[in-house]
Design a protein around this motif. Structure first.
Motif, PDB file in Angstrom:
ATOM      1  N   TYR A  83      46.171  45.371  35.845  1.00 31.65           N
ATOM      2  CA  TYR A  83      45.920  45.165  34.448  1.00 31.65           C
ATOM      3  C   TYR A  83      44.687  45.885  33.926  1.00 31.65           C
ATOM      4  O   TYR A  83      44.623  46.300  32.787  1.00 31.65           O
ATOM      5  CB  TYR A  83      45.872  43.763  34.216  1.00 31.65           C
ATOM      6  CG  TYR A  83      45.790  43.287  32.823  1.00 31.65           C
ATOM      7  CD1 TYR A  83      46.446  43.593  31.826  1.00 31.65           C
ATOM      8  CD2 TYR A  83      44.718  42.143  32.587  1.00 31.65           C
ATOM      9  CE1 TYR A  83      45.978  43.148  30.394  1.00 31.65           C
ATOM     10  CE2 TYR A  83      44.603  41.618  31.682  1.00 31.65           C
ATOM     11  CZ  TYR A  83      45.243  42.197  30.410  1.00 31.65           C
ATOM     12  OH  TYR A  83      45.101  41.818  29.038  1.00 31.65           O
ATOM     13  N   TYR A 118      48.877  45.124  26.967  1.00 29.49           N
ATOM     14  CA  TYR A 118      49.376  43.567  27.772  1.00 29.49           C
ATOM     15  C   TYR A 118      48.231  42.560  27.279  1.00 29.49           C
ATOM     16  O   TYR A 118      47.081  42.817  27.015  1.00 29.49           O
ATOM     17  CB  TYR A 118      49.235  44.185  29.087  1.00 29.49           C
ATOM     18  CG  TYR A 118      50.314  45.224  29.407  1.00 29.49           C
ATOM     19  CD1 TYR A 118      51.581  44.714  29.854  1.00 29.49           C
ATOM     20  CD2 TYR A 118      49.806  46.543  29.532  1.00 29.49           C
ATOM     21  CE1 TYR A 118      52.642  45.657  30.348  1.00 29.49           C
ATOM     22  CE2 TYR A 118      50.911  47.483  30.060  1.00 29.49           C
ATOM     23  CZ  TYR A 118      52.245  46.966  30.097  1.00 29.49           C
ATOM     24  OH  TYR A 118      53.053  48.035  30.454  1.00 29.49           O
ATOM     25  N   ILE A 130      50.605  38.680  33.417  1.00 29.48           N
ATOM     26  CA  ILE A 130      50.350  39.633  32.688  1.00 29.48           C
ATOM     27  C   ILE A 130      51.558  40.070  31.771  1.00 29.48           C
ATOM     28  O   ILE A 130      52.798  40.315  32.795  1.00 29.48           O
ATOM     29  CB  ILE A 130      49.848  40.916  33.155  1.00 29.48           C
ATOM     30  CG1 ILE A 130      48.590  40.573  34.169  1.00 29.48           C
ATOM     31  CG2 ILE A 130      49.463  41.965  32.398  1.00 29.48           C
ATOM     32  CD1 ILE A 130      47.447  40.193  33.575  1.00 29.48           C
ATOM     33  N   PRO A 185      53.591  41.924  28.491  1.00 28.21           N
ATOM     34  CA  PRO A 185      53.391  43.065  27.278  1.00 28.21           C
ATOM     35  C   PRO A 185      53.103  42.295  25.866  1.00 28.21           C
ATOM     36  O   PRO A 185      53.826  41.095  25.792  1.00 28.21           O
ATOM     37  CB  PRO A 185      54.482  43.913  27.119  1.00 28.21           C
ATOM     38  CG  PRO A 185      55.345  43.425  28.513  1.00 28.21           C
ATOM     39  CD  PRO A 185      54.821  41.987  28.968  1.00 28.21           C
ATOM     40  N   THR A 186      52.462  42.769  24.896  1.00 25.35           N
ATOM     41  CA  THR A 186      51.724  42.267  24.008  1.00 25.35           C
ATOM     42  C   THR A 186      53.131  42.305  22.877  1.00 25.35           C
ATOM     43  O   THR A 186      53.272  41.331  22.011  1.00 25.35           O
ATOM     44  CB  THR A 186      50.844  42.925  22.899  1.00 25.35           C
ATOM     45  OG1 THR A 186      51.100  44.245  22.952  1.00 25.35           O
ATOM     46  CG2 THR A 186      49.505  42.464  23.802  1.00 25.35           C
TER      47      THR A 186
END
Length: 130
Positions: free
Chosen positions: A47, A54, A120, A122-123
């Motif tokens: 990350y 992310y 984690i 994805p946005t």
């Protein structure tokens, strides 16, 4: 824009921060007890290699063991990884171009201090899908 920021991030600090996490993960994986912590270090290391696009969110199924694990993580590896993010973030904020990268470093500090119980994602993933 995410790709441009990720490439600049990779060149300026992402590679070195990832190496720090991989080193911490390798050291933690030496013992059987440290393997879950090493896996967390590897996850955060990748990350830290490519952070834009992310984000870290809390896992709903994380309970008391992750809280105890986070305390151990803080003592074993979290404090010096967070210190690396602080120093790198301050150095990047010296220039105008580096400010978004410095802020991304500061965004990684809570995750580097207490990574267990985080995921984690994805946005651009919809909230309801999680």
């Amino acid at each position: 824009m995410k790709t441009i920021l990720n490439v600049i991030w990779l060149v300026l600090c992402g590679f070195w921060m990832c190496l720090g996490y991989l080193l911490a993960g390798a050291l933690l994986c030496v013992t059987i007890i440290g393997i879950p912590f090493g896996v967390a270090a590897f996850r955060i290391g990748f990350y830290a290699l490519w952070p834009f696009g992310y984000r870290a969110v809390d896992r709903r199924d994380a309970g008391a063991p992750s809280c105890v694990g986070n305390v151990l993580w803080l003592v074993l590896a979290g404090w010096w990884l967070a210190l690396g993010h602080i120093l790198t973030g301050i150095a990047l904020c010296v220039t105008i171009i580096g400010i978004p990268l410095g802020l991304a470093n500061f965004k990684l500090i809570p995750l580097s201090l207490m990574p267990l119980g985080k995921e984690i994602v994805p946005t651009d993933e919809p909230f309801a899908a999680r």
